[in-house]
Scaffold this motif. Sequence first.
Motif, PDB file in Angstrom:
ATOM      1  N   ASP A 224       0.812  -1.225   0.000  1.00 30.82           N
ATOM      2  CA  ASP A 224       0.000   0.000   0.000  1.00 30.82           C
ATOM      3  C   ASP A 224       0.841   1.269   0.000  1.00 30.82           C
ATOM      4  OD1 ASP A 224      -2.342  -1.494   0.033  1.00 30.82           O
ATOM      5  OD2 ASP A 224      -2.413  -1.576   2.228  1.00 30.82           O
ATOM      6  N   LEU A 225       2.153   1.155  -0.186  1.00 28.83           N
ATOM      7  CA  LEU A 225       2.997   2.349  -0.209  1.00 28.83           C
ATOM      8  C   LEU A 225       2.628   3.219  -1.414  1.00 28.83           C
ATOM      9  CD1 LEU A 225       5.418   3.777   1.140  1.00 28.83           C
ATOM     10  CD2 LEU A 225       6.908   2.519  -0.445  1.00 28.83           C
ATOM     11  N   TRP A 226       2.350   4.493  -1.144  1.00 26.24           N
ATOM     12  CA  TRP A 226       1.916   5.423  -2.200  1.00 26.24           C
ATOM     13  C   TRP A 226       3.159   6.026  -2.858  1.00 26.24           C
ATOM     14  CZ3 TRP A 226      -2.896   5.736  -3.954  1.00 26.24           C
ATOM     15  CH2 TRP A 226      -3.266   6.801  -4.776  1.00 26.24           C
ATOM     16  N   GLY A 235       0.181   6.305  -7.200  1.00 23.56           N
ATOM     17  CA  GLY A 235      -0.651   5.135  -6.942  1.00 23.56           C
ATOM     18  C   GLY A 235       0.067   4.191  -5.996  1.00 23.56           C
ATOM     19  N   LYS A 236      -0.621   3.130  -5.630  1.00 22.33           N
ATOM     20  CA  LYS A 236       0.006   2.134  -4.761  1.00 22.33           C
ATOM     21  C   LYS A 236       1.093   1.389  -5.537  1.00 22.33           C
ATOM     22  CE  LYS A 236      -3.920   1.358  -1.657  1.00 22.33           C
ATOM     23  NZ  LYS A 236      -4.848   0.360  -1.076  1.00 22.33           N
ATOM     24  N   ILE A 237       2.122   1.003  -4.810  1.00 18.65           N
ATOM     25  CA  ILE A 237       3.269   0.374  -5.465  1.00 18.65           C
ATOM     26  C   ILE A 237       2.903  -0.976  -6.079  1.00 18.65           C
ATOM     27  CG2 ILE A 237       4.117  -0.829  -3.413  1.00 18.65           C
ATOM     28  CD1 ILE A 237       6.966  -0.070  -4.317  1.00 18.65           C
ATOM     29  N   ILE A 438       2.586   6.443   3.405  1.00 16.49           N
ATOM     30  CA  ILE A 438       3.624   7.305   2.848  1.00 16.49           C
ATOM     31  C   ILE A 438       4.753   7.413   3.878  1.00 16.49           C
ATOM     32  CG2 ILE A 438       2.001   8.632   1.441  1.00 16.49           C
ATOM     33  CD1 ILE A 438       2.208  10.874   3.571  1.00 16.49           C
ATOM     34  N   PRO A 439       5.943   7.873   3.487  1.00 22.49           N
ATOM     35  CA  PRO A 439       7.021   8.052   4.464  1.00 22.49           C
ATOM     36  C   PRO A 439       6.612   9.023   5.570  1.00 22.49           C
ATOM     37  CG  PRO A 439       7.879   8.176   2.228  1.00 22.49           C
ATOM     38  CD  PRO A 439       6.391   8.159   2.103  1.00 22.49           C
ATOM     39  N   ALA A 440       7.096   8.753   6.784  1.00 25.71           N
ATOM     40  CA  ALA A 440       6.782   9.632   7.913  1.00 25.71           C
ATOM     41  C   ALA A 440       7.313  11.035   7.672  1.00 25.71           C
ATOM     42  CB  ALA A 440       7.375   9.050   9.196  1.00 25.71           C
TER      43      ALA A 440
END
Length: 564
Positions: A224-226, A235-237, A438-440
């Motif tokens: 689910d990483l955007w 989009g999702k990876i 997404i990354p923090a």
Amino acid sequence: MSEKNDSFQPRRRASVDGFLVNSGQRPRRPQFRAPVQPKAPATPSQERMIGFSGAPRKTQNSPALQPTRPQPAKSEKAASLPKEPRSQYVPLAEEPAMGRRQRRKETRRSKKLEKRAAKDRKKTSKAKKRLKIVGIVLLAAVLGLGFRFYDDIARLTGNRNPFSLLGVFRPSELRNDNGRVNILVAGNSADDIGHGGAELTDSIMVLSLNTKKETALMLSIPRDLWVAKPEGGHGKINSVFPESGMEGLESVVEDVTGLSVHYNAIVNYTAFKDLVNAVGGISITIQSENPRGIYDSSLDWTTRSCCALARYPNGPVNLDGKQALNLARARGEGYGSYGFTNADFTRTEHQRKMLIAIKDKASSASVVANPFKVSKLVDAVSDNVRTDLQIGEIQSLYYYTKKIDDTKIDSYNINTLKGENTTMLSNYTSPDGQSALIPAAGLDNYGDIAAQIKKIFTAGPLVKENASIVVLNATDAVGLAKQTKNKLFAQGAEVLVIADAPANQVQSSLIDNSLGKKPNTLAYLKKTYGASVVQNKTLSQNYPAADFILLLGENAVPKTDTSN
């Protein structure tokens, strides 16, 4: 002349036959006629054999031995004795005549021998035919296996050149960065016909091998990483592969991780089932925070009607191919599920455990020495895997992986690179309403993630476990806790607090609040500071976030040189 010489009288010599010879004359060897043996009278049968009609044969009496006078020598050499005449033929005794009964017996015996010889010839002929048939069958089997092997390798690597099989005998050097080989592995459900979103790569993992140190790392990337897509937009990876292929997915993974991807492989989920069945089953250990173990009530996609995906207690469990496939898919999303605390992250953890178990079983003697299991293993890989590795590179990769011990394989996911207490990702809702991560640090900001990955890939065991430590000075030495903090920080450990201990002590001690989950850090602290493990509920309650509480005793004070 002297009287002695005048009185000399020559001696008279006698010849060998007793006759005297004159003075100065050499004795001569006598010559005798060779005696002729009388011949025995021939029997009637012998006479018939040599052509006589029964008349008596004339015989000559043997002359008496008479010496002959010596003949004058023709040369200075002594005359030799005359040659003896050739021996006369002596006929054999008459053989008894064979009776009629005996002739019949001999005839029957000869017929039996002929029949036996004929049977032996038939048996030999049949044996030769069987050997020919067996040879033809074996040749056909070898050719069939050879073609099957070629077809498996061609499907696996996408290379239909038959000369590529020569790479089996010549391992190729792997592409690498200073001995580290990174392989992108993506898994989808394309083999499950009728399943919605089957082309999406719900499992994305980077396998990294250090060929110099013989270690390995497995890094899971959440589906689910955007991310920013190569074709444009976000989009999702897991949706990158259907749109841009493995090359596009490689590019995105390199942006996220900061790693160079050297090879890639796309794997169907059925690979878990076929590989596990090929090696005869595997065993993994379930470690859930729930005392009941794990349970996912979602239905098995392949049956569509019954059976939960996974239900196992904590501890070692044995899995067949079907069970391994279901566990690889289970995320604990069904109603009443438990044990999947981190949902998709727990699923990828189980997948990494199963990959290690398959690797161990595939390299075991019971599989390597069994050609049928090896054949099934090759079929399972060729049916479910597509890779850009060539056959010579695959052989080199196998050579390196079989030397890596399980204790030297580390497993991570991006969200907990800094430990379970710190997350690298944040929840995110896309403009079109999708739930994603997404990354923090912010959208498309992968700097912290890439830096932590680099730190893990290049640092020692303390960095990998990312333990949190509290350092307490239990001596009168000023600045001892600060010096220790700097030393631990240089090793990659995280020091939460430095302070004075409630009381001084001679020997250093260590409180392990990690419950044995970070063995490398525990071993390092015990060895470096000579600390013994103790329990102290008060200090553990005072520092609940610490994995370890280190109390420095007098033995930890650096020794100073007092010789001057």
